[in-house]
Design a protein around this motif. Structure first.
Motif, PDB file in Angstrom:
ATOM      1  N   SER A  69      27.494  77.407  75.243  1.00 46.62           N
ATOM      2  CA  SER A  69      26.824  77.662  74.142  1.00 46.62           C
ATOM      3  C   SER A  69      25.330  78.143  74.631  1.00 46.62           C
ATOM      4  O   SER A  69      24.724  79.008  74.082  1.00 46.62           O
ATOM      5  N   ALA A  70      24.585  77.100  75.557  1.00 50.67           N
ATOM      6  CA  ALA A  70      23.355  77.472  75.948  1.00 50.67           C
ATOM      7  C   ALA A  70      23.134  78.678  76.731  1.00 50.67           C
ATOM      8  O   ALA A  70      22.271  79.401  76.436  1.00 50.67           O
ATOM      9  N   THR A  71      24.236  78.962  77.395  1.00 50.18           N
ATOM     10  CA  THR A  71      24.198  80.284  78.444  1.00 50.18           C
ATOM     11  C   THR A  71      24.209  81.496  77.345  1.00 50.18           C
ATOM     12  O   THR A  71      23.355  82.607  77.379  1.00 50.18           O
ATOM     13  N   LEU A  72      24.991  81.368  76.356  1.00 51.66           N
ATOM     14  CA  LEU A  72      25.212  82.500  75.472  1.00 51.66           C
ATOM     15  C   LEU A  72      24.073  82.778  74.422  1.00 51.66           C
ATOM     16  O   LEU A  72      23.548  83.902  74.437  1.00 51.66           O
ATOM     17  N   LEU A  73      23.157  81.896  74.207  1.00 53.97           N
ATOM     18  CA  LEU A  73      22.035  81.757  73.457  1.00 53.97           C
ATOM     19  C   LEU A  73      20.956  82.409  74.456  1.00 53.97           C
ATOM     20  O   LEU A  73      19.976  83.211  73.930  1.00 53.97           O
ATOM     21  N   ALA A  74      20.873  81.860  75.598  1.00 57.14           N
ATOM     22  CA  ALA A  74      19.890  82.391  76.464  1.00 57.14           C
ATOM     23  C   ALA A  74      20.177  84.204  76.702  1.00 57.14           C
ATOM     24  O   ALA A  74      19.154  84.679  76.648  1.00 57.14           O
ATOM     25  N   PRO A  93       8.945  69.417  81.697  1.00 53.89           N
ATOM     26  CA  PRO A  93      10.216  69.579  81.973  1.00 53.89           C
ATOM     27  C   PRO A  93      11.187  69.075  80.611  1.00 53.89           C
ATOM     28  O   PRO A  93      12.337  69.259  80.961  1.00 53.89           O
ATOM     29  N   THR A  94      10.671  68.448  79.729  1.00 57.07           N
ATOM     30  CA  THR A  94      11.613  67.906  78.708  1.00 57.07           C
ATOM     31  C   THR A  94      11.973  68.738  77.607  1.00 57.07           C
ATOM     32  O   THR A  94      12.948  68.531  76.879  1.00 57.07           O
ATOM     33  N   GLY A  95      11.254  70.155  77.535  1.00 58.92           N
ATOM     34  CA  GLY A  95      11.761  71.074  76.697  1.00 58.92           C
ATOM     35  C   GLY A  95      11.430  70.629  75.166  1.00 58.92           C
ATOM     36  O   GLY A  95      11.883  71.171  74.122  1.00 58.92           O
ATOM     37  N   ASP A  96      10.438  69.797  75.045  1.00 59.85           N
ATOM     38  CA  ASP A  96      10.032  69.209  73.726  1.00 59.85           C
ATOM     39  C   ASP A  96       8.659  69.993  73.016  1.00 59.85           C
ATOM     40  O   ASP A  96       8.058  69.555  72.111  1.00 59.85           O
ATOM     41  N   ALA A  97       8.177  70.689  73.879  1.00 59.69           N
ATOM     42  CA  ALA A  97       6.899  71.104  73.292  1.00 59.69           C
ATOM     43  C   ALA A  97       7.351  72.300  72.175  1.00 59.69           C
ATOM     44  O   ALA A  97       8.155  72.698  71.934  1.00 59.69           O
ATOM     45  N   PRO A  98       5.968  72.211  71.284  1.00 63.05           N
ATOM     46  CA  PRO A  98       6.243  73.159  69.949  1.00 63.05           C
ATOM     47  C   PRO A  98       6.072  74.543  70.640  1.00 63.05           C
ATOM     48  O   PRO A  98       5.587  74.971  71.575  1.00 63.05           O
ATOM     49  N   LEU A  99       6.786  75.576  69.794  1.00 61.48           N
ATOM     50  CA  LEU A  99       6.955  76.976  69.965  1.00 61.48           C
ATOM     51  C   LEU A  99       5.626  77.484  70.507  1.00 61.48           C
ATOM     52  O   LEU A  99       5.349  78.385  71.318  1.00 61.48           O
ATOM     53  N   ASN A 100       4.443  77.348  69.702  1.00 58.10           N
ATOM     54  CA  ASN A 100       3.330  77.790  69.609  1.00 58.10           C
ATOM     55  C   ASN A 100       2.835  77.551  70.924  1.00 58.10           C
ATOM     56  O   ASN A 100       1.916  78.506  71.673  1.00 58.10           O
ATOM     57  N   THR A 101       3.091  75.945  71.424  1.00 56.83           N
ATOM     58  CA  THR A 101       2.205  75.622  72.841  1.00 56.83           C
ATOM     59  C   THR A 101       2.912  76.655  73.992  1.00 56.83           C
ATOM     60  O   THR A 101       2.384  76.877  74.843  1.00 56.83           O
ATOM     61  N   ILE A 122      16.163  77.871  81.642  1.00 56.21           N
ATOM     62  CA  ILE A 122      16.596  76.523  82.125  1.00 56.21           C
ATOM     63  C   ILE A 122      17.248  75.940  81.188  1.00 56.21           C
ATOM     64  O   ILE A 122      16.492  75.439  80.062  1.00 56.21           O
ATOM     65  N   ILE A 123      18.635  75.756  81.032  1.00 57.72           N
ATOM     66  CA  ILE A 123      19.576  75.315  79.902  1.00 57.72           C
ATOM     67  C   ILE A 123      19.623  73.714  80.033  1.00 57.72           C
ATOM     68  O   ILE A 123      19.921  73.109  79.175  1.00 57.72           O
ATOM     69  N   GLU A 124      19.131  73.092  81.352  1.00 55.79           N
ATOM     70  CA  GLU A 124      19.357  71.838  81.470  1.00 55.79           C
ATOM     71  C   GLU A 124      20.803  71.090  81.329  1.00 55.79           C
ATOM     72  O   GLU A 124      21.103  70.428  80.766  1.00 55.79           O
ATOM     73  N   SER A 125      21.842  71.741  82.246  1.00 55.07           N
ATOM     74  CA  SER A 125      23.200  71.792  82.107  1.00 55.07           C
ATOM     75  C   SER A 125      23.587  70.255  82.430  1.00 55.07           C
ATOM     76  O   SER A 125      24.633  69.941  81.548  1.00 55.07           O
ATOM     77  N   GLY A 126      22.764  69.581  83.219  1.00 49.67           N
ATOM     78  CA  GLY A 126      23.298  68.051  83.562  1.00 49.67           C
ATOM     79  C   GLY A 126      23.078  67.213  82.118  1.00 49.67           C
ATOM     80  O   GLY A 126      23.822  66.064  82.057  1.00 49.67           O
ATOM     81  N   GLU A 127      22.199  67.654  81.342  1.00 51.93           N
ATOM     82  CA  GLU A 127      21.781  66.814  80.247  1.00 51.93           C
ATOM     83  C   GLU A 127      23.012  67.184  78.936  1.00 51.93           C
ATOM     84  O   GLU A 127      23.375  66.794  78.246  1.00 51.93           O
ATOM     85  N   LEU A 128      23.179  68.588  78.887  1.00 53.20           N
ATOM     86  CA  LEU A 128      24.214  69.181  77.893  1.00 53.20           C
ATOM     87  C   LEU A 128      25.715  68.723  78.340  1.00 53.20           C
ATOM     88  O   LEU A 128      26.348  68.342  77.381  1.00 53.20           O
ATOM     89  N   GLN A 129      26.024  68.478  79.425  1.00 53.50           N
ATOM     90  CA  GLN A 129      27.191  67.757  79.998  1.00 53.50           C
ATOM     91  C   GLN A 129      28.632  68.724  79.689  1.00 53.50           C
ATOM     92  O   GLN A 129      29.303  68.832  80.812  1.00 53.50           O
ATOM     93  N   TYR A 146      16.565  71.751  74.678  1.00 50.22           N
ATOM     94  CA  TYR A 146      18.102  71.267  74.911  1.00 50.22           C
ATOM     95  C   TYR A 146      18.488  70.068  74.153  1.00 50.22           C
ATOM     96  O   TYR A 146      19.749  70.081  73.647  1.00 50.22           O
ATOM     97  N   LYS A 147      17.623  69.234  73.584  1.00 48.82           N
ATOM     98  CA  LYS A 147      17.834  68.294  72.890  1.00 48.82           C
ATOM     99  C   LYS A 147      18.488  68.617  71.488  1.00 48.82           C
ATOM    100  O   LYS A 147      19.171  68.091  70.806  1.00 48.82           O
ATOM    101  N   ALA A 148      17.639  69.874  71.105  1.00 50.68           N
ATOM    102  CA  ALA A 148      18.027  70.404  69.536  1.00 50.68           C
ATOM    103  C   ALA A 148      19.382  70.939  69.706  1.00 50.68           C
ATOM    104  O   ALA A 148      20.085  70.847  68.601  1.00 50.68           O
ATOM    105  N   LEU A 149      19.702  71.771  70.875  1.00 51.13           N
ATOM    106  CA  LEU A 149      21.001  72.137  70.982  1.00 51.13           C
ATOM    107  C   LEU A 149      22.089  71.249  71.047  1.00 51.13           C
ATOM    108  O   LEU A 149      23.112  71.293  70.165  1.00 51.13           O
ATOM    109  N   ILE A 150      21.833  69.939  71.537  1.00 56.61           N
ATOM    110  CA  ILE A 150      22.846  68.784  71.522  1.00 56.61           C
ATOM    111  C   ILE A 150      23.051  68.149  70.073  1.00 56.61           C
ATOM    112  O   ILE A 150      24.114  67.716  69.825  1.00 56.61           O
ATOM    113  N   ALA A 151      21.694  68.260  69.345  1.00 58.98           N
ATOM    114  CA  ALA A 151      21.771  67.922  68.074  1.00 58.98           C
ATOM    115  C   ALA A 151      22.475  68.938  67.078  1.00 58.98           C
ATOM    116  O   ALA A 151      22.503  68.669  65.691  1.00 58.98           O
ATOM    117  N   GLY A 152      22.939  70.193  67.645  1.00 59.97           N
ATOM    118  CA  GLY A 152      23.537  71.049  66.841  1.00 59.97           C
ATOM    119  C   GLY A 152      22.467  72.299  66.203  1.00 59.97           C
ATOM    120  O   GLY A 152      23.045  73.094  65.831  1.00 59.97           O
TER     121      GLY A 152
END
Length: 248
Positions: free
Chosen positions: A152-157, A77-85, A138-145, A107-113
């Protein structure tokens, strides 16, 4: 009461009946499938961990419910796995028979820009899914706030080829909200693309579902309220829906 029953019938038809618990096993998946009462309506999909996709398919087929899709999650659920995984997860899930892939963006990458990382995950996942599986992002909107980050996440999706934009994993403090839903739906509408929406996490009653259905209908029109463009991700909603329908 008639309005409530109509909403209940619609909610079950738009539901991804979900079990994504750390202690899930074969018995839990069979219990999930057996909770479906075709006389009261069937969900659009069941959503389970990849390990249980094949078992869910068999359980549905055994009950002559093969029309119900099987969805699973990647980068969850964290969104942290490497892309190849993530790509390997997707390939394995499709091989197991998954009809739909619910991908958590980094999503943490998006928060970081870092927008490019998010776009890459969606684009590459879409390439793997192709025509074999729907891609629900899944954009995890509650964390994006913020509305800006959610938009932005929606448009990227959408740019990456998502078939659906989904609010949440259900595993964070804030999951689906009406405010986030409004932002996502307005962003989808403004894009001019036919992209679906999935509210996940915290939709537990027909009354909850009604608020989302009303909002989606207001923004997107009544035709949007069908399984190829609107879903609820839920584990406990089915119980309340069936209780309402049993009163008929």
């Amino acid at each position: 009461m008639i309005k409530q029953q109509k909403e209940a019938a619609l909610a079950v038809a738009l539901m991804d009946l979900t079990s994504l618990n750390s202690n899930d096993d074969s018995a839990a998946i069979n219990t999930l499938v057996n909770s479906i009462n075709p006389k009261l309506g069937t969900p659009a999909a069941v959503c389970v961990y990849s390990d249980f996709v094949a078992e869910a398919k068999i359980a549905l087929a055994t009950r002559e419910l093969s029309h119900i899709k099987v969805a699973t999650v990647t980068n969850f659920p964290t969104g942290d796995a490497p892309l190849n995984t993530v790509i390997n997860e997707t390939l394995i899930a499709i091989e197991r028979g998954a009809d739909e892939i619910d991908l958590v963006i980094p999503y943490k990458a998006l928060i970081a820009g870092d927008k490019s990382r998010v776009l890459e995950y969606v684009t590459e996942s879409k390439k793997v899914c192709g025509s074999r599986a729907l891609l629900k992002v899944i954009i995890e909107s509650g964390e994006l706030q913020t509305p800006d980050l959610i938009a932005s996440a929606t448009l990227l999706a959408i740019k990456g080829g998502a078939d659906f934009v989904k609010t949440s994993t259900g595993k964070v403090a804030v999951n689906a909200t009406l405010d986030a839903t409004k932002t996502i739906l307005n962003t989808i509408k403004e894009s001019g693309k036919l992209v679906g929406f999935k509210a996940a996490g915290g939709v537990k009653t027909v009354a909850d579902a009604s608020d989302y259905l009303t909002l989606a209908s207001t923004i997107m029109g009544n035709d949007y309220l069908q399984a190829n463009t609107f879903r609820f991700g839920a584990s406990s909603l089915l119980t309340n829906v069936y209780a309402v329908l049993n009163e008929a």
